[in-house]
Enzyme design. Sequence first.
Site, PDB file in Angstrom:
ATOM      1  N   TRP A   1       0.897  -1.264   0.055  1.00  0.00           N
ATOM      2  CA  TRP A   1       0.170   0.074  -0.158  1.00  0.00           C
ATOM      3  C   TRP A   1       0.908   1.336  -0.180  1.00  0.00           C
ATOM      4  O   TRP A   1       0.237   2.566   0.115  1.00  0.00           O
ATOM      5  CB  TRP A   1      -0.832   0.143   1.375  1.00  0.00           C
ATOM      6  CG  TRP A   1      -2.068  -0.925   0.909  1.00  0.00           C
ATOM      7  CD1 TRP A   1      -2.482  -1.668  -0.095  1.00  0.00           C
ATOM      8  CD2 TRP A   1      -3.191  -1.383   1.990  1.00  0.00           C
ATOM      9  NE1 TRP A   1      -3.668  -2.410  -0.135  1.00  0.00           N
ATOM     10  CE2 TRP A   1      -3.938  -2.267   1.223  1.00  0.00           C
ATOM     11  CE3 TRP A   1      -3.295  -0.835   3.318  1.00  0.00           C
ATOM     12  CZ2 TRP A   1      -5.204  -2.779   1.921  1.00  0.00           C
ATOM     13  CZ3 TRP A   1      -4.446  -1.554   3.908  1.00  0.00           C
ATOM     14  CH2 TRP A   1      -5.375  -2.454   3.204  1.00  0.00           C
ATOM     15  N   LYS A   2       2.138   1.156  -0.045  1.00  0.00           N
ATOM     16  CA  LYS A   2       3.131   2.553   0.028  1.00  0.00           C
ATOM     17  C   LYS A   2       2.659   3.368   0.901  1.00  0.00           C
ATOM     18  O   LYS A   2       2.112   3.050   1.942  1.00  0.00           O
ATOM     19  CB  LYS A   2       3.061   2.913  -1.433  1.00  0.00           C
ATOM     20  CG  LYS A   2       3.464   1.680  -2.527  1.00  0.00           C
ATOM     21  CD  LYS A   2       3.633   2.449  -3.889  1.00  0.00           C
ATOM     22  CE  LYS A   2       3.607   1.149  -5.206  1.00  0.00           C
ATOM     23  NZ  LYS A   2       4.492   1.436  -6.045  1.00  0.00           N
TER      24      LYS A   2
ATOM     25  N   GLU B   1      10.898  -6.933  -9.886  1.00  0.00           N
ATOM     26  CA  GLU B   1       9.906  -5.821 -10.206  1.00  0.00           C
ATOM     27  C   GLU B   1      10.762  -4.910 -11.097  1.00  0.00           C
ATOM     28  O   GLU B   1      11.658  -3.968 -10.508  1.00  0.00           O
ATOM     29  CB  GLU B   1       9.650  -4.976  -8.801  1.00  0.00           C
ATOM     30  CG  GLU B   1       8.748  -5.856  -7.975  1.00  0.00           C
ATOM     31  CD  GLU B   1       8.245  -5.063  -7.036  1.00  0.00           C
ATOM     32  OE1 GLU B   1       7.036  -5.011  -7.056  1.00  0.00           O
ATOM     33  OE2 GLU B   1       8.525  -3.955  -6.401  1.00  0.00           O
TER      34      GLU B   1
ATOM     35  N   GLY C   1       0.996  -3.049  -6.305  1.00  0.00           N
ATOM     36  CA  GLY C   1       1.134  -1.871  -5.537  1.00  0.00           C
ATOM     37  C   GLY C   1      -0.387  -1.264  -6.045  1.00  0.00           C
ATOM     38  O   GLY C   1      -1.600  -1.327  -5.197  1.00  0.00           O
ATOM     39  N   GLY C   2      -0.430  -0.264  -6.985  1.00  0.00           N
ATOM     40  CA  GLY C   2      -1.563   0.404  -7.136  1.00  0.00           C
ATOM     41  C   GLY C   2      -3.105  -0.340  -7.114  1.00  0.00           C
ATOM     42  O   GLY C   2      -3.890   0.191  -6.464  1.00  0.00           O
TER      43      GLY C   2
ATOM     44  N   HIS D   1      12.819  -2.333  -1.776  1.00  0.00           N
ATOM     45  CA  HIS D   1      11.848  -2.098  -2.812  1.00  0.00           C
ATOM     46  C   HIS D   1      12.501  -0.853  -3.658  1.00  0.00           C
ATOM     47  O   HIS D   1      13.215  -0.093  -3.089  1.00  0.00           O
ATOM     48  CB  HIS D   1      10.558  -1.775  -2.149  1.00  0.00           C
ATOM     49  CG  HIS D   1       9.607  -1.307  -3.277  1.00  0.00           C
ATOM     50  ND1 HIS D   1       9.454  -0.078  -4.033  1.00  0.00           N
ATOM     51  CD2 HIS D   1       8.427  -2.114  -3.653  1.00  0.00           C
ATOM     52  CE1 HIS D   1       8.435  -0.255  -4.629  1.00  0.00           C
ATOM     53  NE2 HIS D   1       7.652  -1.363  -4.703  1.00  0.00           N
TER      54      HIS D   1
HETATM   55  C1  PEP Z   1       4.897  -2.035  -6.143  1.00  0.00           C
HETATM   56  O1  PEP Z   1       4.915  -1.020  -5.359  1.00  0.00           O
HETATM   57  O2  PEP Z   1       5.757  -3.105  -5.593  1.00  0.00           O
HETATM   58  C2  PEP Z   1       4.554  -2.304  -7.598  1.00  0.00           C
HETATM   59  C3  PEP Z   1       4.632  -3.377  -8.068  1.00  0.00           C
HETATM   60  O3  PEP Z   1       3.547  -1.077  -7.872  1.00  0.00           O
HETATM   61  P1  PEP Z   1       2.335  -1.229  -9.092  1.00  0.00           P
HETATM   62  O4  PEP Z   1       1.754  -2.585  -8.734  1.00  0.00           O
HETATM   63  O5  PEP Z   1       1.596  -0.101  -8.892  1.00  0.00           O
HETATM   64  O6  PEP Z   1       3.359  -1.089 -10.162  1.00  0.00           O
END
Ligand code: PEP
Length: 253
Positions: free
Chosen positions: A11-12, A168, A235-236, A96
Amino acid sequence: MERRPLVAANWKMYKTVAEAVDTAHRMCQRIAADAVAEVMVAPTFVSLAGVGDAIRGSNIVLGAQNMHWEKEGAFTGEVSAAMLQSVGCRYVILGHSERRQFFGETDQSIHRKIVSAFQAGLVPVFCIGETEAERDSPQTFAVLERQLGGGLGQLNDEEIQSLVIAYEPVWAIGTGKTASNDQIQEVHAFLRRYLADQYNNALAKSIRILYGGSVKPGNATQILALPDVDGALVGGASLDAESFARIVESCPG
Ligand code: PEP
């Protein structure tokens, strides 16, 4: 060895405590108790206790987004592994790309955090990934080898086998750009080969490697079906309970 997929919500720096608790309740209602995947949610530090209460008795487990490597001390603004463990965390996201990019984290500092997480009984979700410039150079595999080697350091095989790697690509995080299925599978297979070469085959076969980078309900089924992908770090699309639940449901049975 069977690898149970893990679908993890990052959730950042989003959601107040009330918003986080509300979303966690919605997730508990929406995600089936017998979901194929293990499900983790990582809210901000201030929401850990509230979200922990909200998910108690469900099949969702708690994670944190970061921690310090020291056990305690004069480190204003920091939180230790033991503190995360004491609030009910099972996982902690480490390395991250936003931490590497904006907070100066290095392979060495991430390694210290991984060691400290294990000492406190937490499972690290260790993030690695190349930038767009590194992919274009092309240095993707060299960068990933450096990040993996630096982060894992002298950990023993048992520890490495029990942690979770999240690939990622930095250029795909929060950008709406997703790596192609071929690109994802190529990197995940490379990582597994690297681990087999450096450690052993059994470790490489049993370790979970997640993909992260703009995973959404619309692309999750294809990504999660790739042979070397064992779940997703989201994330989003994890900020909304319905869209996150649909990603969880996309794991092949
Ligand atoms: C993340 O924050 O690890 C991520 C993958 O973000 P998003 O899914 O928004 O790209």
